[in-house]
Enzyme design. Structure first.
Site, short mmCIF file in Angstrom:
data_model
loop_
_atom_site.label_atom_id
_atom_site.label_comp_id
_atom_site.label_asym_id
_atom_site.label_seq_id
_atom_site.Cartn_x
_atom_site.Cartn_y
_atom_site.Cartn_z
N TRP A 14 -7.96 93.49 -33.64
CA TRP A 14 -6.69 93.97 -33.06
C TRP A 14 -6.87 94.45 -31.61
O TRP A 14 -5.89 94.77 -30.95
CB TRP A 14 -6.04 95.05 -33.91
CG TRP A 14 -6.94 96.14 -34.40
CD1 TRP A 14 -7.31 97.26 -33.71
CD2 TRP A 14 -7.57 96.24 -35.68
NE1 TRP A 14 -8.13 98.04 -34.47
CE2 TRP A 14 -8.30 97.45 -35.69
CE3 TRP A 14 -7.59 95.44 -36.82
CZ2 TRP A 14 -9.05 97.87 -36.79
CZ3 TRP A 14 -8.33 95.85 -37.91
CH2 TRP A 14 -9.04 97.04 -37.88
N LYS B 222 -21.11 103.50 -40.04
CA LYS B 222 -22.26 103.41 -39.14
C LYS B 222 -23.39 104.28 -39.66
O LYS B 222 -23.20 105.47 -39.92
CB LYS B 222 -21.86 103.84 -37.73
CG LYS B 222 -20.95 102.85 -37.04
CD LYS B 222 -20.84 103.18 -35.58
CE LYS B 222 -19.79 102.30 -34.92
NZ LYS B 222 -19.62 102.64 -33.49
N ASP C 115 -17.62 106.69 -38.09
CA ASP C 115 -18.59 106.72 -36.99
C ASP C 115 -19.36 108.04 -37.07
O ASP C 115 -20.40 108.12 -37.72
CB ASP C 115 -17.81 106.55 -35.68
CG ASP C 115 -18.72 106.46 -34.47
OD1 ASP C 115 -19.95 106.45 -34.64
OD2 ASP C 115 -18.20 106.41 -33.34
N THR D 293 -16.30 112.68 -38.13
CA THR D 293 -15.45 113.82 -37.76
C THR D 293 -14.02 113.65 -38.30
O THR D 293 -13.44 114.58 -38.87
CB THR D 293 -15.38 113.93 -36.21
OG1 THR D 293 -16.71 113.90 -35.71
CG2 THR D 293 -14.69 115.18 -35.75
O1 LIG Z 1 -16.04 108.96 -37.45
P1 LIG Z 1 -15.39 109.38 -36.17
O2 LIG Z 1 -16.39 109.66 -35.08
O3 LIG Z 1 -14.43 110.50 -36.36
O4 LIG Z 1 -14.61 108.14 -35.60
C1 LIG Z 1 -13.76 107.34 -36.35
C2 LIG Z 1 -12.35 107.40 -35.86
O5 LIG Z 1 -12.28 106.94 -34.51
C3 LIG Z 1 -11.26 105.97 -34.38
O6 LIG Z 1 -10.05 106.58 -34.08
P2 LIG Z 1 -9.42 106.75 -32.64
O7 LIG Z 1 -9.08 108.19 -32.43
O8 LIG Z 1 -10.30 106.11 -31.63
O9 LIG Z 1 -8.02 106.02 -32.73
P3 LIG Z 1 -7.44 104.66 -33.32
O10 LIG Z 1 -7.66 104.64 -34.80
O11 LIG Z 1 -6.01 104.80 -33.00
O12 LIG Z 1 -8.11 103.53 -32.63
C4 LIG Z 1 -11.19 105.35 -35.75
O13 LIG Z 1 -9.95 104.76 -36.03
C5 LIG Z 1 -11.48 106.48 -36.68
O14 LIG Z 1 -10.31 107.13 -37.10
#
Ligand SMILES: O=P(O)(O)OC[C@H]1O[C@H](OP(=O)(O)OP(=O)(O)O)[C@H](O)[C@@H]1O
Length: 210
Positions: free
Chosen positions: A192, A159, A119, A122
């Site tokens: 999920w 994205k 996304d 980060t």
């Molecule tokens: O590119 P970014 O902005 O860093 O976002 C991506 C991250 O966000 C979500 O994790 P989240 O912390 O929501 O937890 P999850 O995987 O347990 O759903 C997803 O699984 C990625 O690891």
């Protein structure tokens, strides 16, 4: 008021096929990983699925390690508005304890890092830079600086948006960043998280993500 973001519904079948397609590409390049690192929680399901397709008949399963990374809102209370962002919190890290005794580090290995979505980048930035740093420190300590470790990132969805953090240029330019699909900046609904999996699958089919 701004319009609600568009939602993309994804089915398990679609995820299965995206993992299969990516595994094929990895094997065609002769880059079968020695270890898969799933970023918990969303990276664990694609990590397990892609392992199936990376395994060749008669060979041992590729070990899967899990690292736990969560994004927390950094409210930037003491700073200006510009600093408001997301902070990565490490909840779990590598553990080679139960593996073969020759598999005690990532040094010299082909490592496949898996998450479901890139996304803001980060999380992936954190994972790759921390893992690279750790390997380099171990190499120095063990006097094994001549061994080459290769990191590849696999995500189901990237994205297409401005990112908050980078991945190494070399990784991006050498084909070691693999996004099965690049999507606009939409709300991705993964199966999920679905309350009603039949409806989820129906919507995914309707949108062609099945
Ligand atoms: O590119 P970014 O902005 O860093 O976002 C991506 C991250 O966000 C979500 O994790 P989240 O912390 O929501 O937890 P999850 O995987 O347990 O759903 C997803 O699984 C990625 O690891």
């Amino acid at each position: 008021m701004s319009a609600a973001p568009e939602k993309f519904y994804i089915s398990y079948n679609n995820i299965h096929k995206l993992c299969q397609k990516t595994a094929r590409e990895i094997l065609e390049k002769n880059e079968k990983p020695d270890v898969i690192i799933g970023i918990s929680g969303g990276g664990l399901i694609p990590a397990r699925i892609i392992r199936t397709f990376l395994k060749k008949k008669g060979e041992k399963n590729i070990p899967i390690q899990a690292i736990g990374l969560s994004l927390y809102e950094d409210l930037g209370l003491d700073d200006s508005v510009e600093t408001i962002g997301k902070e990565v919190v490490r909840t779990q890290w590598l553990d080679f304890g139960a593996l073969d005794k020759h598999f005690d580090s990532l040094i010299g290995k082909k490592v496949l890092i898996v998450d479901e979505v890139d996304d803001t980048r980060t999380t992936l930035h954190y994972a790759v830079s921390e893992l690279e740093k750790e390997v380099y420190e171990q190499q120095k300590r063990l006097n094994r600086l001549d061994e080459k470790t290769t990191f590849t990132v696999f995500v189901l969805h990237n994205k297409d948006k401005p990112k908050r953090a980078d991945l190494p240029k070399e990784m991006l330019e050498s084909g070691h960043y693999m996004a099965a699909v690049t999507v606009p900046d939409v709300w991705l609904c993964y199966p999920w998280e679905a309350d009603d999996i039949e409806e989820q699958t129906r919507m995914a089919k309707l949108q062609g993500h099945d």
